[in-house]
Design an enzyme around this catalytic site. Structure first.
Site, PDB file in Angstrom:
ATOM      1  N   HIS A 173       0.828  -1.204   0.000  1.00  0.00           N
ATOM      2  CA  HIS A 173       0.000   0.000   0.000  1.00  0.00           C
ATOM      3  C   HIS A 173       0.863   1.255   0.000  1.00  0.00           C
ATOM      4  O   HIS A 173       0.637   2.181  -0.795  1.00  0.00           O
ATOM      5  CB  HIS A 173      -0.918  -0.021   1.225  1.00  0.00           C
ATOM      6  CG  HIS A 173      -1.709   1.231   1.424  1.00  0.00           C
ATOM      7  ND1 HIS A 173      -3.010   1.371   1.011  1.00  0.00           N
ATOM      8  CD2 HIS A 173      -1.372   2.419   2.003  1.00  0.00           C
ATOM      9  CE1 HIS A 173      -3.451   2.588   1.318  1.00  0.00           C
ATOM     10  NE2 HIS A 173      -2.467   3.238   1.924  1.00  0.00           N
ATOM     11  N   GLU A 174       1.843   1.305   0.894  1.00  0.00           N
ATOM     12  CA  GLU A 174       2.677   2.498   0.994  1.00  0.00           C
ATOM     13  C   GLU A 174       3.566   2.660  -0.234  1.00  0.00           C
ATOM     14  O   GLU A 174       3.784   3.779  -0.716  1.00  0.00           O
ATOM     15  CB  GLU A 174       3.515   2.444   2.276  1.00  0.00           C
ATOM     16  CG  GLU A 174       2.688   2.458   3.547  1.00  0.00           C
ATOM     17  CD  GLU A 174       1.756   3.662   3.623  1.00  0.00           C
ATOM     18  OE1 GLU A 174       2.137   4.758   3.169  1.00  0.00           O
ATOM     19  OE2 GLU A 174       0.630   3.512   4.122  1.00  0.00           O
ATOM     20  N   HIS A 177       1.649   4.339  -3.048  1.00  0.00           N
ATOM     21  CA  HIS A 177       1.581   5.805  -3.003  1.00  0.00           C
ATOM     22  C   HIS A 177       2.766   6.418  -3.752  1.00  0.00           C
ATOM     23  O   HIS A 177       2.606   7.385  -4.505  1.00  0.00           O
ATOM     24  CB  HIS A 177       1.603   6.299  -1.556  1.00  0.00           C
ATOM     25  CG  HIS A 177       0.267   6.230  -0.868  1.00  0.00           C
ATOM     26  ND1 HIS A 177      -0.874   6.796  -1.388  1.00  0.00           N
ATOM     27  CD2 HIS A 177      -0.086   5.675   0.329  1.00  0.00           C
ATOM     28  CE1 HIS A 177      -1.887   6.598  -0.543  1.00  0.00           C
ATOM     29  NE2 HIS A 177      -1.436   5.916   0.494  1.00  0.00           N
ATOM     30  N   GLU A 230      -5.999   6.824  -1.368  1.00  0.00           N
ATOM     31  CA  GLU A 230      -5.897   5.691  -0.451  1.00  0.00           C
ATOM     32  C   GLU A 230      -6.544   4.439  -1.048  1.00  0.00           C
ATOM     33  O   GLU A 230      -6.003   3.332  -0.935  1.00  0.00           O
ATOM     34  CB  GLU A 230      -6.546   6.034   0.888  1.00  0.00           C
ATOM     35  CG  GLU A 230      -5.876   7.164   1.647  1.00  0.00           C
ATOM     36  CD  GLU A 230      -4.472   6.832   2.130  1.00  0.00           C
ATOM     37  OE1 GLU A 230      -4.072   5.656   2.038  1.00  0.00           O
ATOM     38  OE2 GLU A 230      -3.775   7.750   2.586  1.00  0.00           O
TER      39      GLU A 230
END
Length: 316
Positions: A173-174, A177, A230
């Protein structure tokens, strides 16, 4: 002095026994491949895999045009500076985990499996000097800054007792980004708003906008993404982790743990994220698109597991 990535190579690998200079044994071949992936060695041809265009690709929109208003090089340079400052501050407080820390080694092993699939989402990832650090604080937080600068807080690992699969969901997920350049997009929007539409026609050389981007870069550690960002990072992160051999169903258990931890006041990590139940439903809807990727992926050779649970901590 600013952090210099050419003098401080990221993710040092332990030395192998010395053979002849051009040794081609399987140990050195694998070690050289890992070094290329994690240190971004100039001129090396890293073994970036060819990734089929399946998974969640069709559910992720095109990159925002606002990213074109800010130089990627400038954003990544600002991130490197901020990351270096974070490391120095954590080191000065005795909060930076040493290279021998088992949980830091765990994080780096998981990152090493995911990184080869990053370039399919952003070709710049091949040149990034990926780094992973662990900060010994109780915060439920993790992030990946532009250029592949990853940090985890051990409160996230210990308090939630995260499995390797769940850590991989956060890691993916990070990283998503950074790969989707959400920070660069936010900077572009902010800079455009501050400078006004009347200046946009003269910004092809960046000029004042480049300076504005660097000023915003000083706030990278506190940057907040939109709910759309997100949700997109959730999708891309699921795919990255699944291709690396981590069970994407852990995305559901992870956010169930996060929702329980968020009772009362939400932790920083999820303060701008979509509401928990909505997020779990979205992840469950995406699972059929990534389960086949997970089924075909080699499994990690080692299971690490969470650190000891802090005394007096309720079950996550």
């Amino acid at each position: 002095m600013l952090f210099d990535p050419t003098r401080e190579p990221p993710i040092e690998l332990p030395p192998l026994a010395q053979h002849a200079g051009a040794c081609g044994c399987w140990m050195h071949q694998r070690r050289r491949a890992a070094g290329w992936l994690l240190a971004g060695t100039a001129g090396a041809v890293a073994p970036w895999p060819s990734v089929a265009q399946d998974g969640v690709r069709g559910d992720v929109g095109r990159q925002s045009r606002f990213t074109n208003l800010v130089s990627a090089d400038q954003v990544e340079q600002a991130a490197t500076q901020q990351y270096g400052q974070l490391k120095r501050e954590a080191g000065g407080q005795g909060a930076l985990a040493p290279e021998t820390d088992p949980q830091l080694q765990r994080l780096r092993a998981i990152a090493q499996r995911i990184i080869p699939f990053a370039a399919a989402w952003n070709a710049r990832a091949k040149q990034w000097r990926w780094e992973v650090i662990l900060i010994r604080k109780k915060d439920l937080n993790a992030f990946c800054m532009p250029g592949g600068k990853i940090a985890f807080y051990d409160g996230l690992l210990a308090r939630l007792q995260l499995s390797d699969d769940e850590v991989a969901m956060i890691m993916g997920h990070e990283m998503a980004h950074a790969l989707r350049e959400h920070a660069r997009e936010r900077m572009g929007k902010t800079a455009a708003t501050r400078l006004g539409a009347g200046l946009l026609s003269s910004l092809f050389g960046l000029g004042d906008l480049g300076d504005a981007a660097l000023n915003i870069g000083a706030q990278l550690l506190t940057l907040r993404f939109s709910r759309e960002d997100e949700s997109e990072a959730d999708l891309v992160g699921l795919e990255l982790a699944a291709r690396a051999g981590y069970d994407p169903r852990a995305g559901v258990t992870l956010w169930e743990k996060m929702m329980r931890a968020a009772q009362g006041a939400p932790p920083e990590f999820i303060s701008t994220h979509p509401a928990g139940p909505t997020r779990v439903r979205d992840i469950e809807s995406a699972l059929p698109k990534v389960q086949a990727l997970y089924a075909d992926a080699p499994r990690p050779p080692k299971v690490y597991g969470p650190p000891p649970k802090p005394a007096g901590t309720a079950n996550p």
